[in-house]
Design a protein around this motif. Structure first.
Motif, short mmCIF file in Angstrom:
data_model
loop_
_atom_site.label_atom_id
_atom_site.label_comp_id
_atom_site.label_asym_id
_atom_site.label_seq_id
_atom_site.Cartn_x
_atom_site.Cartn_y
_atom_site.Cartn_z
N LEU A 108 -44.74 -34.05 -2.89
CA LEU A 108 -44.52 -34.28 -1.28
C LEU A 108 -45.86 -34.55 -0.53
CD1 LEU A 108 -42.24 -35.06 0.79
CD2 LEU A 108 -42.02 -32.64 1.23
N ALA A 109 -46.64 -33.24 -0.53
CA ALA A 109 -47.81 -33.38 -0.09
C ALA A 109 -48.97 -34.54 -0.42
CB ALA A 109 -48.56 -32.13 -0.11
N VAL A 110 -48.67 -34.92 -1.75
CA VAL A 110 -49.69 -35.85 -2.21
C VAL A 110 -49.37 -37.20 -1.77
CG1 VAL A 110 -50.36 -37.06 -4.42
CG2 VAL A 110 -50.39 -34.69 -4.27
N VAL A 111 -47.82 -37.53 -1.73
CA VAL A 111 -47.33 -38.96 -1.52
C VAL A 111 -47.64 -39.07 0.22
CG1 VAL A 111 -45.21 -40.26 -1.14
CG2 VAL A 111 -45.68 -39.10 -3.32
N CYS A 112 -47.39 -38.42 0.81
CA CYS A 112 -47.71 -38.43 2.19
C CYS A 112 -49.14 -38.46 2.84
CB CYS A 112 -47.12 -37.12 2.90
SG CYS A 112 -45.15 -36.76 3.09
N ARG A 113 -49.99 -37.67 2.07
CA ARG A 113 -51.14 -38.13 2.23
C ARG A 113 -51.69 -39.15 1.88
NH1 ARG A 113 -52.79 -33.83 -0.44
NH2 ARG A 113 -52.55 -32.27 1.47
N PHE A 114 -51.18 -39.87 0.50
CA PHE A 114 -51.69 -41.21 0.26
C PHE A 114 -51.21 -42.09 1.45
CE2 PHE A 114 -50.20 -45.11 -1.52
CZ PHE A 114 -51.42 -45.70 -2.02
N ALA A 115 -49.92 -42.09 1.63
CA ALA A 115 -49.49 -43.07 2.67
C ALA A 115 -50.05 -42.94 4.01
CB ALA A 115 -47.79 -42.54 2.84
N PHE A 116 -50.30 -41.92 4.62
CA PHE A 116 -51.17 -41.98 5.98
C PHE A 116 -52.52 -42.29 5.68
CE2 PHE A 116 -47.86 -38.56 6.88
CZ PHE A 116 -47.24 -39.29 7.91
N SER A 117 -53.17 -41.96 4.51
CA SER A 117 -54.50 -42.18 4.40
C SER A 117 -54.72 -43.80 4.23
CB SER A 117 -55.14 -41.53 3.14
OG SER A 117 -55.18 -40.25 3.31
N PHE A 118 -53.61 -44.17 3.36
CA PHE A 118 -53.56 -45.70 3.02
C PHE A 118 -53.50 -46.49 4.28
CE2 PHE A 118 -51.52 -49.74 1.55
CZ PHE A 118 -52.55 -50.22 0.80
N VAL A 119 -52.48 -46.22 5.07
CA VAL A 119 -52.40 -47.04 6.28
C VAL A 119 -53.67 -46.76 7.13
CG1 VAL A 119 -50.74 -47.14 8.46
CG2 VAL A 119 -49.81 -46.82 6.38
N GLY A 120 -53.86 -45.64 7.51
CA GLY A 120 -55.26 -45.43 8.12
C GLY A 120 -56.24 -46.36 7.85
N VAL A 121 -56.61 -46.16 6.65
CA VAL A 121 -57.67 -47.10 5.95
C VAL A 121 -57.48 -48.57 6.25
CG1 VAL A 121 -58.88 -47.77 3.79
CG2 VAL A 121 -58.42 -45.44 4.29
N CYS A 122 -56.18 -49.08 6.25
CA CYS A 122 -56.08 -50.50 6.13
C CYS A 122 -56.21 -50.65 7.76
CB CYS A 122 -54.69 -51.06 5.83
SG CYS A 122 -54.46 -50.73 3.99
N ILE A 123 -55.75 -50.23 8.53
CA ILE A 123 -55.92 -50.30 10.02
C ILE A 123 -57.43 -50.22 10.34
CG2 ILE A 123 -55.51 -49.54 12.34
CD1 ILE A 123 -52.82 -48.62 11.31
N GLY A 124 -58.12 -49.18 10.06
CA GLY A 124 -59.73 -49.15 10.37
C GLY A 124 -60.40 -50.17 9.71
N THR A 125 -60.31 -50.60 8.38
CA THR A 125 -61.01 -51.76 7.77
C THR A 125 -60.53 -53.02 8.46
OG1 THR A 125 -60.69 -50.49 5.62
CG2 THR A 125 -61.46 -52.72 5.61
N LEU A 126 -59.27 -53.18 8.99
CA LEU A 126 -58.80 -54.36 9.50
C LEU A 126 -59.68 -54.71 10.86
CD1 LEU A 126 -56.81 -56.89 9.17
CD2 LEU A 126 -55.23 -55.59 10.60
N THR A 127 -59.85 -53.44 11.58
CA THR A 127 -60.52 -53.56 12.95
C THR A 127 -62.01 -53.81 12.47
OG1 THR A 127 -60.85 -51.27 12.95
CG2 THR A 127 -59.03 -52.04 14.02
#
Length: 573
Positions: A108-127
């Motif tokens: 559960l910790a690994v999946v949540c960490r990946f989901a939030f990291s992936f979304v954060g990276v995508c948003i940050g890279t998009l900007t």
């Protein structure tokens, strides 16, 4: 809060470089890096809160699994109105439940960490650069997606590997439990063949699992390294140039946030996740206690005797000679037996007595061939027992130890696996009558009913082993306290059946009835053994007189001779 560092890391580095250090404003650059440090601290606080939230989900799951396991175990234990042992329930209640608890929390910790990291990276890279965001998002989605699709096959391979490992462990347990009998009956070859088959099946399952887990490496390569290469190529040859800060910011997103998140996800799902699904499935689908422990062994899997065991339709006696036999265990300072000489005529019946630890069982093992003398020889019809092949040894003698070996299989297989070919029901009926197995036959539903060794008493297991030796073609029977768990009446009946069976009989005695019924008695006292009839040993051996007196006091049921004498005394009075 936990995902803030993933969202802000690339932005802070890009702004620190472009708006700070390269713009000639080092303080601005340091301010952005300080902001990144503060965001990292906030992320640490968020990680702590996420851990507590995970515990709030996982602990109730553990409690529910414990309740489910106990209920299922008790329900199966009471099936049919009788309590059955289920030793695997202990493993499910302790190890497997705890494994699910830890694996569920970790996954559960690994999946949540990946989901939030992936979304954060995508948003940050998009900007920072929309094209760079696409170059990051596409390979990660492909790599992780392909791996998730392959998980079904990996789970099946992991289940096959788990079951194969359980089968290997169960087969090793079966062989170790009956090792003394296997050696005594010359069944090494069939036992090794069976174990080799199970071991090869386990190896095939492990190899199949290893091949599928190579997809993990591929997913890591596509999702972790391909974005890095694509971004560098785009920065060098793209139609629109990227600033140094933007390049460093995107690389920061990939190196510090995205690649570790992908690696943790793939490894976590590939190990912890699959182990969780497999173990949880085993817990929820756990059957009731199966006969014999981990799994029921079909008839074809039972240890079959070598064809060389048969020596004829009827067993005949064999001459047994011990020539100056001595024996000491490895590392032992003194010999357990020293200079023992003995000669048994074909068909003779002898009882071996002596105090505990004097070497009676060692002598039985030497006669059975499970131990080799340190000095001297054991001869059967003039042939050194140590020089005979296991199959030929089994053709000459059968050995029934104190802890009798009964395997999971039909009653017919247990009673007849030392015989050459099938045993007709008439012979089996006679053995069942002689050894008082009629109730067990009814309980199992006939000779072809399945025997559950864990459901048998020690006395029942001994009766099966004795009947097995009785039906074998062996010319020498060695009973090492093989009736010690039986009541006196059953013991007298069993030994009477063995005496009436053609062949030479050696009995390690622990009751006066066994010694009194033998043609000769061998008294072991640590020195030169004394051998003679019961009456002679009473007259010549102080130790034997003491043993007879002790047996008479402890005997719950006096021997027939004692009962007859007692009745005579009452009549005379």
């Amino acid at each position: 809060m936990e995902s803030l560092p993933a969202l802000m890391a690339g932005q802070a580095v890009a702004f620190a470089v472009d708006r700070g250090f390269l713009a000639g404003e080092p303080l601005v650059g340091l301010w952005w890096l300080a902001l990144l440090a503060v965001v990292s601290a906030v992320g640490a606080v968020g990680a702590r809160g996420a851990l507590l939230s995970t515990a709030a989900i996982v602990e109730p799951l553990r409690d529910a699994l414990v309740t489910h396991t106990v209920e299922v175990t008790l329900r199966h234990a009471l099936t049919g109105g009788r309590v059955e042992q289920d030793r695997s329930a202990v493993a499910r209640l302790t190890r497997q439940v705890e494994l699910v608890r830890e694996a569920a929390g970790s996954l559960l910790a690994v999946v949540c960490r990946f989901a939030f990291s992936f979304v954060g990276v995508c948003i940050g890279t998009l900007t920072l650069d929309p094209t760079a965001a696409l170059l990051v998002f596409a390979p990660v989605s492909v790599g992780v997606g392909c791996y998730v699709v392959s998980l079904r096959g990996v789970v099946r391979a992991q289940m096959s590997s788990t079951l194969a490992t359980e089968s290997l462990a169960h087969e090793a347990w079966r062989i170790s439990a009956g090792l003394r009998d296997i050696t005594a009956y010359g069944l090494e070859d069939p036992a090794l063949r069976r174990f080799d088959e199970v071991a090869k099946e386990n190896a095939r399952a492990e190899i199949a699992l290893a091949r599928l887990t190579t997809l993990r490496t591929l997913a890591l390569g596509v999702g972790g390294w391909v974005p890095l290469v694509l971004v560098l190529l785009w920065a060098r040859w793209g139609t629109q140039g990227m600033s140094a800060g933007t390049v460093l910011g995107v690389l920061t997103y990939i190196a510090q946030s995205l690649r570790p998140a992908v690696q943790n996800l793939v490894q976590g799902v590939g190990t912890t996740g699959i182990r969780l699904f497999v173990t949880l499935g085993r817990l929820l689908d756990a059957p009731g206690p199966r006969p014999g422990g981990a799994r029921s062994v079909p008839a074809s899997d039972a240890l079959a005797p070598a064809s060389s065991i048969s020596v004829g339709k009827e067993s005949v006696g064999i001459e047994v000679v011990l020539e100056s036999v001595s024996f000491s265990y490895p590392g032992g300072a003194n010999d357990v037996l020293s200079g023992v000489d003995l000669r048994l005529a074909p068909g003779e019946h002898i009882a071996v007595v002596g105090p505990s630890g004097i070497g009676k069982s060692t002598l039985a093992s030497l006669l059975a061939g499970t131990h080799t003398p340190t000095h001297g020889r054991v001869l059967l019809d003039g042939v050194d027992l140590a020089s005979l092949a296991p199959g030929r040894q089994a053709a000459l003698r059968a050995y029934s130890p104190q802890e009798a070996y009964v395997f999971t299989g039909t009653l017919r297989e247990n009673l007849g696996y030392l015989t050459d070919g099938p045993v007709d029901d008439r012979r089996m009926d006679r053995a069942v009558t002689e050894f008082g197995l009629a109730d067990l036959v009814s309980l199992t539903g006939g000779y072809d009913g399945l025997v559950n060794p864990d459901a048998l008493s020690a006395g029942q297991r001994q009766m099966i082993a004795l009947a097995r030796a009785y039906l074998s073609p062996a010319r020498l029977i060695v009973l090492d306290e093989a009736t010690c768990h039986m009541d006196p009446a059953a013991e007298i009946r069993a030994e009477q059946a063995m005496r009436e069976r053609p062949g030479t009989l050696v009995v390690i005695a622990h009751r006066i009835s066994s010694a009194r019924a033998a043609e000769r008695v061998m008294v072991l006292d640590g020195g030169v053994p004394q051998i003679g009839s019961h009456d002679r040993m009473l007259a010549e051996s102080d130790l034997y007189r003491d043993l007879v007196g002790l047996w008479s006091v402890k005997s719950a049921t006096p021997c027939p001779e004692a009962l007859h004498a007692r009745r005579g005394a009452v009549g005379n009075d």
